[in-house]
Scaffold this motif. Structure first.
Motif, short mmCIF file in Angstrom:
data_model
loop_
_atom_site.label_atom_id
_atom_site.label_comp_id
_atom_site.label_asym_id
_atom_site.label_seq_id
_atom_site.Cartn_x
_atom_site.Cartn_y
_atom_site.Cartn_z
N GLU A 23 1.58 -4.67 2.13
CA GLU A 23 0.43 -5.69 1.84
C GLU A 23 -0.64 -4.90 1.17
O GLU A 23 -1.29 -5.39 0.19
CB GLU A 23 0.17 -6.47 2.77
N VAL A 24 -0.91 -3.93 1.83
CA VAL A 24 -2.13 -3.23 1.08
C VAL A 24 -1.91 -2.48 -0.34
O VAL A 24 -2.46 -2.42 -1.17
CB VAL A 24 -2.52 -1.74 1.87
N PHE A 25 -0.47 -1.90 -0.51
CA PHE A 25 0.02 -1.40 -1.73
C PHE A 25 -0.18 -2.30 -2.84
O PHE A 25 -0.77 -2.37 -4.00
CB PHE A 25 1.20 -0.90 -1.59
N PHE A 26 0.58 -3.66 -2.66
CA PHE A 26 0.57 -4.77 -3.74
C PHE A 26 -0.99 -5.54 -3.83
O PHE A 26 -1.20 -5.69 -4.95
CB PHE A 26 1.62 -5.88 -3.09
N ALA A 27 -1.60 -5.17 -2.75
CA ALA A 27 -2.96 -5.82 -2.96
C ALA A 27 -3.95 -4.88 -3.92
O ALA A 27 -4.55 -5.66 -4.85
CB ALA A 27 -3.79 -6.03 -1.82
N HIS A 28 -3.60 -3.60 -3.88
CA HIS A 28 -4.17 -2.88 -4.59
C HIS A 28 -3.67 -3.08 -6.29
O HIS A 28 -4.47 -2.92 -7.13
CB HIS A 28 -3.86 -1.36 -4.43
N LEU A 29 -2.74 -3.09 -6.63
CA LEU A 29 -1.98 -3.39 -7.69
C LEU A 29 -2.45 -4.57 -8.29
O LEU A 29 -2.84 -4.59 -9.39
CB LEU A 29 -0.55 -3.39 -7.76
N SER A 30 -2.56 -5.66 -7.53
CA SER A 30 -3.11 -6.75 -7.98
C SER A 30 -4.68 -6.80 -8.67
O SER A 30 -5.03 -7.51 -9.17
CB SER A 30 -3.05 -8.04 -6.86
N ARG A 31 -5.31 -5.88 -7.87
CA ARG A 31 -6.79 -5.71 -8.51
C ARG A 31 -6.87 -4.35 -9.12
O ARG A 31 -7.85 -3.84 -9.56
CB ARG A 31 -7.64 -5.30 -6.93
N ARG A 32 -5.67 -4.02 -9.87
CA ARG A 32 -5.60 -2.81 -10.85
C ARG A 32 -6.19 -1.48 -10.19
O ARG A 32 -7.11 -1.00 -10.85
CB ARG A 32 -6.56 -3.38 -12.11
#
Length: 261
Positions: free
Chosen positions: A92-101
Motif C-alpha cells: 500500500e505504501v509502494f502504490f501510494a507513492h506511485l499514485s503521487r508521482r
C-alpha cells in the motif's frame, strides 16, 4: 516492490533521508561500474526511449545519484521525484507513492561480490532501471495510473492480478522497435544477465502482450523469467490501463485457472 515481506516496521510513508554524503567511495565505484557496464550492454537491446531518458542520470557528481540534484531534473520534466526508503516497503505504501508521482528507491547498493544479482532491489535497480523512462511524460503518466490501479486492486482483493501486470510490463516488459524486440522493463534494464537472456535465450516463452493472459500468468522473483510479453510498440504501454475495467476483468478471471509456469 510487490512483496509480502517487510524488512522492518516504519510508520507513514517509509521515506528516510538519503544522506548522500555517507556513501563510501567503494559504493560510488560500484555504481559507476554497474552504470558503465549496463549502458554498454543495452546498446541494441533497449528501446531508444530509454537512452533518451538516460540523460537525466548524467549528473554533475560521479557515483550514486544525489536525489536532490536528480529530482530537480526529473521533476522539471514530468513532475516525478525519487524518494529514499530503507528497502522493500508494504504494497500500500509502494502504490501510494506511485499514485503521487514518487518512486521509492532503496537507500543502499549491492557489494562488489553481488554485481550480477541481488535479491532485494537496490538503488541501482530502482534508479538506473526505472528513472530514465520516468523522464518521459507518457510513461510517467502510466506509472501514476499504475499506482492508482494498485490501490484499487488491493481494495478489490485482486492485488495478485495487478502485480502480474506490473511485473510483466514495468519490470520485465519487451516491445517491438524497428522490426526487433527490445527491452523496456526495469528488471531487465538493470540486469546484466537477464537483459541478454530475455532476448537471446531459447529457453523462455515470448508472446504478444495480451492483458487477460498476463493477469493469469504467475511469476517468480528468484530466477530468470519463463515468460515475457511483447508490446507491439512502447507507445502502447500508456494505453494498457485506458478504457479497461480492471475490476470486471478480475471478476471474469476468477473462473479461469492460472497458466502454469
Amino acid at each position: 516492490m510487490l512483496t509480502e515481506t517487510i524488512i522492518e516496521t516504519r510508520a507513514g510513508d517509509w521515506i528516510v533521508p538519503q544522506n548522500w554524503a555517507r556513501f563510501t567511495s567503494e559504493e560510488h565505484r560500484v555504481w559507476d561500474v554497474l552504470f558503465a557496464r549496463q549502458q554498454a550492454a543495452l546498446r541494441g537491446r533497449a528501446v531508444v526511449e530509454f537512452f533518451q531518458g538516460l540523460d537525466v542520470l548524467h549528473l554533475s557528481k560521479p557515483g550514486i545519484p544525489d536525489f536532490d540534484e536528480l529530482n530537480e531534473r526529473l521533476f522539471a520534466r514530468t513532475g516525478w521525484e525519487v524518494v529514499s526508503v530503507p528497502g522493500l516497503v508494504p504494497d500500500e505504501v509502494f502504490f501510494a507513492h506511485l499514485s503521487r508521482r514518487r518512486f521509492p528507491a532503496g537507500n543502499f547498493i549491492r557489494g562488489t561480490d553481488s554485481l550480477d544479482y541481488i535479491e532485494q532491489p537496490d538503488v541501482f535497480h530502482d534508479v538506473f532501471g526505472h528513472v530514465p523512462l520516468l523522464a518521459l511524460p507518457a510513461v510517467a503518466d502510466f506509472m501514476q495510473a499504475m499506482g492508482e490501479a494498485g490501490l484499487a486492486a488491493m481494495e478489490a482483493g485482486a492485488l495478485h492480478r495487478l502485480a502480474r501486470l506490473y511485473w510483466y510490463s514495468v519490470e520485465f516488459g519487451l516491445a517491438r522497435e524497428a522490426g526487433a524486440t527490445r527491452i523496456y522493463g526495469a528488471g531487465l534494464l538493470s540486469s546484466f544477465g537477464e537483459s541478454r537472456f530475455a532476448l537471446e535465450s531459447e529457453t523462455p516463452r515470448r508472446a504478444r502482450f495480451d492483458l487477460g493472459r498476463v493477469l493469469r500468468t504467475p511469476y517468480r522473483s528468484d530466477a530468470f523469467q519463463r515468460d515475457y510479453f511483447i508490446l507491439d510498440r512502447l507507445d502502447d504501454l500508456p494505453r494498457l490501463l485506458d478504457a479497461v475495467d480492471l475490476a470486471a476483468l478480475y471478476r471474469e478471471l476468477e473462473a479461469l485457472p492460472d497458466l502454469s509456469l
